[in-house]
Design an enzyme around this catalytic site. Structure first.
Site, short mmCIF file in Angstrom:
data_model
loop_
_atom_site.label_atom_id
_atom_site.label_comp_id
_atom_site.label_asym_id
_atom_site.label_seq_id
_atom_site.Cartn_x
_atom_site.Cartn_y
_atom_site.Cartn_z
CE LYS A 160 -4.31 -0.92 4.12
NZ LYS A 160 -5.24 -1.09 5.27
NE ARG A 214 -3.26 -7.33 5.40
CZ ARG A 214 -3.91 -6.81 4.46
NH1 ARG A 214 -3.25 -6.48 3.34
NH2 ARG A 214 -5.34 -6.11 4.52
NE ARG A 251 -13.80 -1.95 2.01
CZ ARG A 251 -12.76 -1.71 2.49
NH1 ARG A 251 -11.72 -0.82 1.95
NH2 ARG A 251 -12.21 -2.85 2.99
NE ARG A 282 -12.30 -5.83 0.68
CZ ARG A 282 -11.26 -5.42 0.89
NH1 ARG A 282 -10.58 -4.38 0.40
NH2 ARG A 282 -10.41 -5.95 1.86
NE ARG A 303 -10.23 -7.44 6.06
CZ ARG A 303 -11.29 -6.61 5.64
NH1 ARG A 303 -12.44 -6.67 5.61
NH2 ARG A 303 -10.95 -5.43 4.88
P1 AMP Z 1 -6.72 -5.81 1.50
O1 AMP Z 1 -7.33 -5.38 0.23
O2 AMP Z 1 -5.39 -5.13 1.79
O3 AMP Z 1 -7.54 -5.51 2.81
O4 AMP Z 1 -6.31 -7.19 1.54
C1 AMP Z 1 -7.59 -8.10 1.44
C2 AMP Z 1 -7.06 -9.62 1.92
O5 AMP Z 1 -6.09 -10.20 1.02
C3 AMP Z 1 -6.62 -9.70 3.32
O6 AMP Z 1 -7.48 -9.88 4.30
C4 AMP Z 1 -5.58 -11.06 3.24
O7 AMP Z 1 -6.55 -11.98 3.03
C5 AMP Z 1 -5.09 -10.74 1.81
N1 AMP Z 1 -3.77 -9.95 1.79
C6 AMP Z 1 -3.49 -8.88 1.14
N2 AMP Z 1 -2.24 -8.35 1.45
C7 AMP Z 1 -1.81 -9.32 2.18
C8 AMP Z 1 -0.53 -9.61 2.61
N3 AMP Z 1 0.39 -8.50 2.54
N4 AMP Z 1 -0.16 -10.61 3.55
C9 AMP Z 1 -1.07 -11.39 3.54
N5 AMP Z 1 -2.39 -11.61 3.09
C10 AMP Z 1 -2.76 -10.39 2.39
#
Ligand code: AMP
Length: 197
Positions: A13, A88, A127, A136, A147
């Site tokens: 993404k 999400r 990654r 991360r 996740r």
């Molecule tokens: P990402 O970078 O999109 O993988 O997001 C990393 C983390 O941020 C996720 O595992 C969640 O803990 C939090 N997060 C990001 N976007 C959302 C969302 N739309 N709803 C809830 N938690 C989010």
């Protein structure tokens, strides 16, 4: 153009968002990036979400919805945006729908990046190795498993949600990065042409 990129962690993404940014000149709205910078700044929001994120759990809907609502008000988002990592959950999708309806706006497409689970695991491991130092907190085997489970339980229902609204565009995310980008552009051209006709 207003797009959503939907897919499990490691589906590409972020990578494809950046290409869409370059190609279409619209901003990437990544809730993950926004939350990570809140954590880094040590703001009250950051303190609240730090452990949730490190554990690979979802931040409460109300918090992310608020962040996105503020972000879409910024001038650069007026010409469109690419939502990366949001929505999400179904309640987040509904909140987004309400937000856009109030502005008399709609979504153009929900790009669903499809990648087999075995490939996701190896991508995330890669990654984690590549981002030494800035790694991360949630790119470890345990958090990743969580996740993925949360993705299946809470995010995957969005596939049907958007399919039933005629917005879903499935994309094979296992092809090389350039081919995935080409497939995305081709699909977007078709959709925008149909719309303009
Ligand atoms: P990402 O970078 O999109 O993988 O997001 C990393 C983390 O941020 C996720 O595992 C969640 O803990 C939090 N997060 C990001 N976007 C959302 C969302 N739309 N709803 C809830 N938690 C989010």
């Amino acid at each position: 153009m207003r797009l959503i990129l939907l897919g499990p962690p490691g589906a590409g993404k972020g990578t494809q968002s950046l290409r869409l940014v370059e190609h279409h000149g619209i901003p990437q709205l990544s809730t993950g990036d926004m939350l990570r910078s809140a954590v880094q700044s040590g703001s009250p929001l950051g303190l609240r979400v730090k452990d949730i994120m490190a554990n690979g759990e979802l931040v409460p809907d109300a918090i992310v919805v608020q962040i996105v609502a503020e972000r879409v008000e910024e001038p650069d988002a007026r010409k469109g945006f690419i939502l990366d990592g949001f929505p999400r959950t179904v309640p987040q999708a509904e909140a987004l729908g309400n937000m856009l309806r109030e502005k008399m706006l709609g979504l153009d497409a929900v790009l669903q990046l499809q990648v087999d689970e075995s490939i996701l695991l190896s991508r995330i491991e890669k990654r984690a190795l590549e981002t030494v130092g800035g790694a991360r907190a949630d790119d470890n085997a345990e958090a990743l498993k969580k996740r993925l489970r949360i993705y299946h339980e809470q995010t995957e229902p969005l596939v049907n949600y958007y399919a039933s609204r005629g917005l879903l565009v499935p994309i094979d995310g296992m092809k090389p990065i350039d081919e995935v980008s080409e497939d995305i552009e081709r699909e977007l051209n078709i959709r925008m042409a149909v719309r303009g006709a």
